[in-house]
Design an enzyme around this catalytic site. Structure first.
Site, PDB file in Angstrom:
ATOM      1  N   GLY A   1       6.572   3.914   3.468  1.00  0.00           N
ATOM      2  CA  GLY A   1       7.608   2.986   3.921  1.00  0.00           C
ATOM      3  C   GLY A   1       8.856   3.021   3.070  1.00  0.00           C
ATOM      4  O   GLY A   1       9.534   1.996   2.938  1.00  0.00           O
TER       5      GLY A   1
ATOM      6  N   SER B   1       3.939   9.554   2.837  1.00  0.00           N
ATOM      7  CA  SER B   1       5.371   9.351   2.672  1.00  0.00           C
ATOM      8  C   SER B   1       5.683   8.872   1.248  1.00  0.00           C
ATOM      9  O   SER B   1       5.277   9.521   0.293  1.00  0.00           O
ATOM     10  CB  SER B   1       5.902   8.389   3.740  1.00  0.00           C
ATOM     11  OG  SER B   1       7.313   8.423   3.787  1.00  0.00           O
TER      12      SER B   1
END
Length: 519
Positions: free
Chosen positions: A105, A191
């Site tokens: 995120g 991520s």
């Protein structure tokens, strides 16, 4: 059924259901509020009696919107007091391997309680103890400045990364009570969570906290995407001034209000002219982060690393089943706008010499993709430059040092976009693809591939070597030329090991032509 566990801080009461013990919202550090705001995490205070941990803890304060909502359902509760973790353990587990998951995120969104990373199936079907972690995000997790130096630790940056390390130390001391083996902890993330995992695994002070690393689509960035301490301090000073306080005075602001007001600054034209993107971690501070991934050395442990086939679609071509567009960006127009945008992209993401020219890059991709239009070429360049090439190079460097490295290419086409964007891999790893927030986006006939992916990840967590029920998964061979590089492709045909998709495109980058020469 209620089940009790003893930890160094006190007794916990979770719930046993269908062969899995769940302990949700366990505090692993003191609440980072008041005097502890923008400071290193402190040990969690002990408690008397039995503490019930049967609800997911609050997520860190954040503004969840756009592409970030593809994986993350609406967050029910956010609070600055967010340093909790969740444990799913097979009933009566003993010395079981452990997966510790750090969500992605952009270090500004997400939480360990999201439905996509629910650990129930991995625990029940594969005997893995699964842990997901909340940590500070945005300005609360990443503002950095010497005037914020913590007197106990001497650090002035990377608060969210310090939270992750604190959770690992808590687990080292506590996970045996849940049936896990602290010597068999694999750290993993997707991520920004994966980028943090890589940086943690490059930090010698974290040696012994993990036995393996899983990095799913890690952004292995350089400045200005990641920043040094001076640049981070400049941003922190600007935020403090805009909010009418001093750098030290940021600690006196309510955390949720600080997150909201910093987000508003990032929508202000004058502020964004000076700071096109937030400088909120990770920060090259010389204490937790000593080197960026393209210069650093990962610990000598097995590495499972890879990318999705179409990473860029997350930012350029992501939509909901009803057609609602989530992506904020559009590919540049052909001609001069394309070349100018590519020059900016190379400047942001290419850390090696010589720097390729935009014209030569476009020509190479046009030759490799003769039937593609400029939009498709842009998505391919973005996916390769930002993710695929750096990840392949990182895995190759790790293998050339004699450490096991296993490469995957996740290629399941989603129901709506038809491609495989960034973050699409997460529900496959956790087996959460049937959740109502995810199922319509992923599509049907996916169960067999999900089961194979879960089995491969579980085997890596257990043994340090991934395998599918029907295929072995060889380690990356660093002696092969780039155009012969191999990876495990995960797609509609199941899991197949073979030549890496798009290797001819990747070979157009100068740094890929000379992989490992600087090692």
């Amino acid at each position: 059924m209620e089940i009790a566990v003893e930890t160094p801080a006190g007794s916990l009461a979770g719930q046993r259901h269908d062969g899995v013990d769940r302990f949700l919202g366990i505090p692993y550090a003191a609440a980072p509020v008041g005097a502890l705001r923008l400071r290193s995490p402190r040990p969690v205070p002990g408690w008397a009696g039995i503490r019930r941990v049967d609800h997911i803890g609050p997520a860190a304060p954040q503004h969840l919107a756009g592409s970030q909502t593809w994986l993350n359902e609406p967050i029910a509760c956010m609070d600055e007091d967010c340093l909790t973790l969740n444990v799913w353990a097979p009933a009566d587990a003993c010395d079981a391997p452990v997966l510790v998951w750090f969500h992605g995120g952009a270090t500004r969104n997400g939480h360990g309680g999201a439905a996509a990373c629910d650990g129930f199936r991995l625990a029940r079907e594969h005997g893995i103890v699964v842990v997901t972690v909340n940590y500070r995000l945005g300005p609360l997790g990443g503002l950095a400045h010497p005037e914020l130096t913590d007197p106990e630790t001497g650090t002035c940056a990377n608060w969210g990364m310090q939270d992750k390390i604190a959770s690992l130390r808590w687990l080292r001391d506590s996970i045996a009570g849940f049936g896990g083996d602290p010597r068999k902890m694999t750290i993993a993330g997707q991520s920004s969570g994966a980028a943090n995992v890589v940086l943690i695994a490059q930090n010698p002070d974290c040696e012994g906290l993990f036995c393996g690393v899983i990095a799913q689509s890690p952004p292995l960035f350089q400045p200005p995407m990641f920043v040094g301490l001076d640049d981070a301090a400049e941003y922190t000073e600007a935020v403090a001034a805009a909010l009418g306080t001093s750098v030290a005075g940021l600690r006196d602001l309510d955390g949720s209000d600080l997150v909201r007001r910093e987000a508003a600054l990032l929508r202000d034209v004058d502020f964004t002219r000076r700071f096109p993107r937030p400088r909120t971690a990770p920060t090259l501070d010389g204490r937790l982060v000593h080197a960026w991934p393209h210069d650093g050395v990962l610990a000598d442990v097995p590495l499972l690393i890879g990318f999705t086939r179409d990473e860029a679609r997350f930012w350029y071509d992501l939509a909901l089943p009803d057609g609602t567009r989530l992506s904020a960006l559009t590919p540049p127009e052909p001609g001069a706008p394309f070349e100018a945008a590519l020059a900016r992209l190379i400047a942001l993401h290419y850390p090696f010499e010589p720097t390729p020219s935009p014209a030569a890059t476009f020509a190479a991709y046009g030759f490799a993709m003769p039937d593609a239009g400029s939009a498709a070429i842009w998505l391919a360049i973005y996916s390769d430059l930002v993710f695929r090439a750096p990840i392949l190079q990182y895995a190759t460097r790790h293998a050339r040092r004699g450490s096991p490295a296993f490469l995957y290419d996740f290629a399941w086409p989603l129901a709506v976009t038809g491609g495989t964007p960034h973050a699409a891999c997460v529900p496959f790893v956790f087996g959460t693809h049937r959740h109502p927030h995810l199922a319509p986006k992923i599509g049907v006939d996916v169960d067999a591939t999900v089961a194979a992916a879960m089995a491969a990840w579980a085997t890596f967590i257990r043994h340090g070597t991934p395998a599918t029920p029907t295929h072995d998964w060889p380690g990356l061979n660093p002696g092969l030329p780039l155009d012969a590089a191999e990876a495990m492709s995960i797609g509609r045909d199941g899991m197949l090991f073979g030549p890496l998709h798009g290797a001819n495109r990747l070979a157009s980058w100068p740094a890929m032509q000379q992989m490992g020469d600087a090692d």
